[in-house]
Scaffold this active site. Sequence first.
Site, PDB file in Angstrom:
ATOM      1  N   SER A  34       0.835  -1.214   0.000  1.00 21.87           N
ATOM      2  CA  SER A  34       0.000   0.000   0.000  1.00 21.87           C
ATOM      3  C   SER A  34       0.864   1.256   0.000  1.00 21.87           C
ATOM      4  O   SER A  34       0.587   2.218  -0.730  1.00 21.87           O
ATOM      5  CB  SER A  34      -0.891   0.011   1.246  1.00 21.87           C
ATOM      6  OG  SER A  34      -1.812  -1.036   1.187  1.00 21.87           O
TER       7      SER A  34
ATOM      8  N   ASP B  77      -6.737  -8.354   4.317  1.00 22.35           N
ATOM      9  CA  ASP B  77      -5.870  -9.132   3.413  1.00 22.35           C
ATOM     10  C   ASP B  77      -5.286 -10.368   4.087  1.00 22.35           C
ATOM     11  O   ASP B  77      -4.693 -11.220   3.423  1.00 22.35           O
ATOM     12  CB  ASP B  77      -4.729  -8.253   2.894  1.00 22.35           C
ATOM     13  CG  ASP B  77      -5.247  -7.175   1.942  1.00 22.35           C
ATOM     14  OD1 ASP B  77      -6.356  -7.332   1.401  1.00 22.35           O
ATOM     15  OD2 ASP B  77      -4.531  -6.172   1.749  1.00 22.35           O
TER      16      ASP B  77
END
Length: 448
Positions: A38, A334
């Site tokens: 990210s 995730d």
Amino acid sequence: MTTPTSIALKITDQQHELIIKSTGQALHGRIRVPGDKSISHRSLMLGALAEGETIIHGLLLGEDPRSTAECFRAMGATISKLNAEEVRVNGIGLGNLQEPEDVLNTGNSGTTTRLMLGILASHPGKFFTVTGDRSIRSRPMSRVVKPLQQMGAQIWGRNENSLAPLAIQGQALKPIHYHSPIASAQVKSCILLAGLMTQGQTTITEPALSRDHSERMLRAFGAELSVDSETNSVTITGQARLKGQTVIVPGDISSAAFWLVAGAIVPGSDLTIENVGVNPTRTGVLEALAQMGADIALENQREVAGEPVADLRVRHSKLKACTIAGDLIPRLIDEIPILAVAATFAEGTTVIRDAEELRVKESDRITITATQLNLMGASITELPDGMEIVGGKSLRGAEVDSHTDHRIAMSLAIAALNATGVTTIHRAEAAAISYPDFTATLQQVTPE
Ligand code: S3P
């Protein structure tokens, strides 16, 4: 002396079969995981939009950030590798994106696609087309297209403008206050990035807090941003000017999670994963594993370039079932496939709820996690929004398939470390999306 676990990779055409025959060998050592995915995407994007030079240390060189780099190169940014550790981005300044001559290809990356849509839609006078691989072309884009349309964006695509390929005619947008129905950092970041170029205050409110890397990095690059933590709202004031920065990307806790579970389930293990990002919006996995009785210590806690970092030491312990639901879900979304592996070995029944988002990730992670682990002897029942996992199982090797989902490929490999017999993971090359060195580290922690 135990016999070593054998790890072999068979490469045919473009596909990898990862073949694991475990002897139950304990895992030892100190390892590092690649840079946070990210943060890597965001550092490339903000670096490209900033004025001047951005130096990124520890960028993830996986396929997803490579897709981001390619897209921004096609729009005029210069991105070059200085050495094994550092990447330099020469930004072009907000508003100055060049119209790309060709389709922007985001590969397998949902983050590239959704965040970039906010940037493209707010660049007046430029026309863009965006597509990706088969997974991306089936993932819902309406979650970002709709709020962008409320801001005045012009976006076209299949299925009422919700599926890539998408065409975008950049516009001067108007600010909105958007109440997102889902806690999604991709939606939040898309709107904030559109707000960067939009005169006035753009606010996004989400039902639960999702990862806040965009907020931290936008501030560091000079954007005016305020956060209301009572209501989970973020406001950005446009138009902003961003200035190039030095970014230090910590190790990805989502990649570390595979080793945390490996160390927790394989008897005798004692592993340390160094330099892992422990931003509180990402540490749900540590809380879930703590609830399960895992022995994980945070050592050497520090703050590096605006993100909290620690070394994580995991030792084998007996696990028990837990419930994972509610506001915890966006903080470990995730990690659910690998938590399902942990739950398979935990005493009792683990219940995961409120995680319907898993059905629209790189694969339908509820169905694929359940079917593949069940092939190895797990007992997982699908729920519409999660799974029920009857633990205390012993797994056996089987032929399983990643379904081209990186996190499924790696979760199956960790399950295989605690299974009898041989496990063959088809399409294991998917791991390179977020963790190109996964197999090498697997060999490092199970030395011959
Ligand atoms: C990401 C946000 C999450 C996560 C994805 C990366 C990001 O998606 O699943 O792997 O970098 O913003 P959502 O925000 O859509 O849940």
